[in-house]
Every structure is written in C-alpha cells, then in structure tokens.
Design an enzyme around this catalytic site. Structure first.
Site, PDB file in Angstrom:
ATOM      1  N   GLY A  41       0.893  -1.107   0.127  1.00  0.00           N
ATOM      2  CA  GLY A  41      -0.050   0.007  -0.106  1.00  0.00           C
ATOM      3  C   GLY A  41       0.761   1.201  -0.160  1.00  0.00           C
ATOM      4  CB  ALA A  42       4.347   1.761  -0.838  1.00  0.00           C
ATOM      5  N   GLY A  89      -0.430   7.995   1.072  1.00  0.00           N
ATOM      6  CA  GLY A  89      -0.531   7.831   2.619  1.00  0.00           C
ATOM      7  C   GLY A  89       0.866   7.598   3.177  1.00  0.00           C
ATOM      8  N   GLY A 132       1.874   4.838   3.672  1.00  0.00           N
ATOM      9  CA  GLY A 132       3.109   3.716   2.963  1.00  0.00           C
ATOM     10  C   GLY A 132       3.793   4.561   2.042  1.00  0.00           C
ATOM     11  CB  SER A 165      -5.696   1.263  14.122  1.00  0.00           C
ATOM     12  OG  SER A 165      -6.368   2.276  14.528  1.00  0.00           O
ATOM     13  CE1 TYR A 177      -8.943   0.437   9.882  1.00  0.00           C
ATOM     14  CE2 TYR A 177      -9.318   1.520  12.063  1.00  0.00           C
ATOM     15  CZ  TYR A 177      -8.589   1.210  10.960  1.00  0.00           C
ATOM     16  OH  TYR A 177      -7.066   1.975  11.035  1.00  0.00           O
TER      17      TYR A 177
END
Length: 305
Positions: A25-26, A29, A31, A142, A168
C-alpha cells in the site's frame, strides 16, 4: 525508552544500504512516506501496490533505489502471484496497506472487504514470503483495536448487522493477534526473524475519505484532519521505528502523545483482548482454513536459525 529516543524522527534512521524492504500500500499515505524515507536511508524499497502506474508516479521523486510491483491484497491470486515472483532475500516486510470503515463489500475471494484486505491478505502474503524474510515483519494496527471484538464464528460478518467501525476495530485487533502468534511460531521454529506491530495515531491521510458517509467525511476530513491529526510524516514514524530499531518480537510501537494520537514513536500497550494467546492461535487456524496458506517457515528456510 530514553528521552533521546522519545524525540526520534526519520532523520535518525540508520544506514540501510544493502537492505531490501517491501511496503504494501505504498502508493499513497503512510505507505508512501514510509517507502520514501527507507529509500532515502539507503534501502532498496519495493512498493507493493494495486496500481503500478500510480506507484511509479509516487516513487519517481524518491532519493535512492526503488521498484514497483503489483499486489492486490483483496485477491489471494494476486498475493500468490506476488510471492511467486519473488527471489532472493527480503530483510523487512511491512504490512502497511489497509482500508478503514468502508461500506459493506466483499473481496474477490468472498471475504468481508476489511478483514480480507487488512488481515487475511497480509496473513497470506506474510506466510508466502516468510521463507525469504531475514529480519522482521512489521504489521500496522491501530488504536481502534480497542473497539474490536474477535468473533471467530462470524469473522466475515455474515450473521451480524454490518457496522463499519466495529469491523475495522476487529481487523486491527486481528493484526495484533496475528503478530503475537507469528512471533510465537517464529520462536518455536528457532528463527531469528521478529514480528512487530505499529500504529500511526491519528494521521492526516486519504484513509479517512473512503467511509462512504458524508457526515463522517465532514467530521474526519473536514474537521479532524485539519484540527486534530498530525502529519503523515509524523504518522509514519512508528512504522519506521519498528522496522529499523533493535526491538524484541511482539513489540507494539505508537505515538507518545495524548491518547497515542500524535507524537514521536514509543513502545505502547494493547488491550487484554489483543494479548489473548488462545484467541491468537484460533484466529491463525481459521485464517489458514480461509486462505489455504499455512505457516511459511520450515527448517530449510533461510530465515530459520
């Protein structure tokens, strides 16, 4: 943690020359910031992303060595293809990608989208890549793990009314339980590889803009991101710290500020539910059944002692 470490920033990263790191996920954001800073410090960084063109655009200004490879964590076929295309050692795998509080949907394999992407996709990726890993696996959780409740009999929310935030929270709890059980299995296998977790606090990223709710968009993007959130640069620090500092396995790193919402990285605590070894083992077994991927380390693996 010493007072000096309490003010740790990306400027304190060690020389990472000769090391290879995968960041999922880079392409945006946290990442993207994580990948940029690791490349700047000398690592060869592989941006594992759904949109290769977008990833290449993000990485183009990076200082240092990088490449982009396709990976969609919502597709086990894509996860398998990514792992099958890997050769050679991998120092650090950073399981960064994730979605947050999105409308109800399913992955390509029929999993609830958040658990499928945030946990099951990374579970499969980690175990398929584990034979290559030489140093550590860092998985992003998180503070929302505190609202999570693990109901293994309905992991994919097929029997309950869908609640995007509870889902989540469940995925972020799953990330910590996965880290705990992975570390236990690594130690049992005699491996020196470590499993760690990190969380960014409340960081200003695009993640909050995909809830599908106008009210939540206004609260998080219009108000929260502007008034309460810290920068994405600060939000990436716990991940960078967990990925590069000499920390024991199953360490959880987060911000040192008020309610762990912002600040410099430090070792943080977690709920009792996130420390439940029995639930961690049961979640692992269920994840193996759902993904068809088992523990990826054998006695012949290079990361075994």
């Amino acid at each position: 943690m010493s007072s000096a470490a309490a003010r740790w920033t990306a400027a304190d990263l060690p020389d990472l020359s000769g090391r290879t790191v995968v960041v999922t996920g880079a392409s945006s954001g946290l990442g993207a910031i994580t990948a940029r800073e690791l490349a700047r410090a000398g690592a060869h960084v592989v941006l594992a992303v759904r949109d290769v063109a977008k990833g290449e655009g993000v990485a183009a200004p990076f200082e240092g060595s990088w490449e982009v490879r396709e990976l969609d964590l919502a597709s086990l076929a894509s996860v398998r293809a990514f792992a099958a295309g890997w050769s050679g050692p991998l120092d650090v795998l950073i399981n960064n990608a994730g979605i947050m509080a999105v409308p109800q949907a399913k992955t390509e394999d029929g999993f609830e989208a958040q658990i499928g992407t945030n946990h099951l996709g990374h579970f499969a990726l980690t175990n398929l890549m584990l034979k290559h890993v030489t140093d550590r696996v860092v998985t992003l959780s998180s503070g929302a793990h505190r609202i999570g409740k693990m109901q293994l009999e309905d992991l994919n929310w097929e029997r309950r009314r869908y609640d995007r935030w509870r889902v989540y929270g469940q995925t972020k709890l799953a990330n910590l339980l996965f880290t705990k059980e992975l570390q236990r299995r690594l130690e049992e296998a005699g491996s020196e590889v470590r499993a760690l977790a990190a969380h960014p606090g409340y960081a200003r990223t695009h993640l909050q803009s995909h809830t599908g709710s106008r009210l939540q968009h206004v609260l998080f993007v219009g108000v929260g991101n502007r008034l309460l959130a810290q920068s994405d640069v600060m939000g990436a620090l716990p991940t960078l710290y967990a990925a590069t500092q000499d920390l024991p396995g199953d360490t959880f790193v987060g911000p040192d500020g008020f309610l762990e919402q912002r600040g410099h990285p430090k070792i943080v605590g977690r709920t009792k539910a996130a420390q439940d070894a029995d639930v961690a083992r049961r979640l692992w077994t269920l994840s193996e059944e759902l993904t068809g991927v088992g523990f990826g380390l054998t006695a012949a693996s290079p990361s075994a002692a």
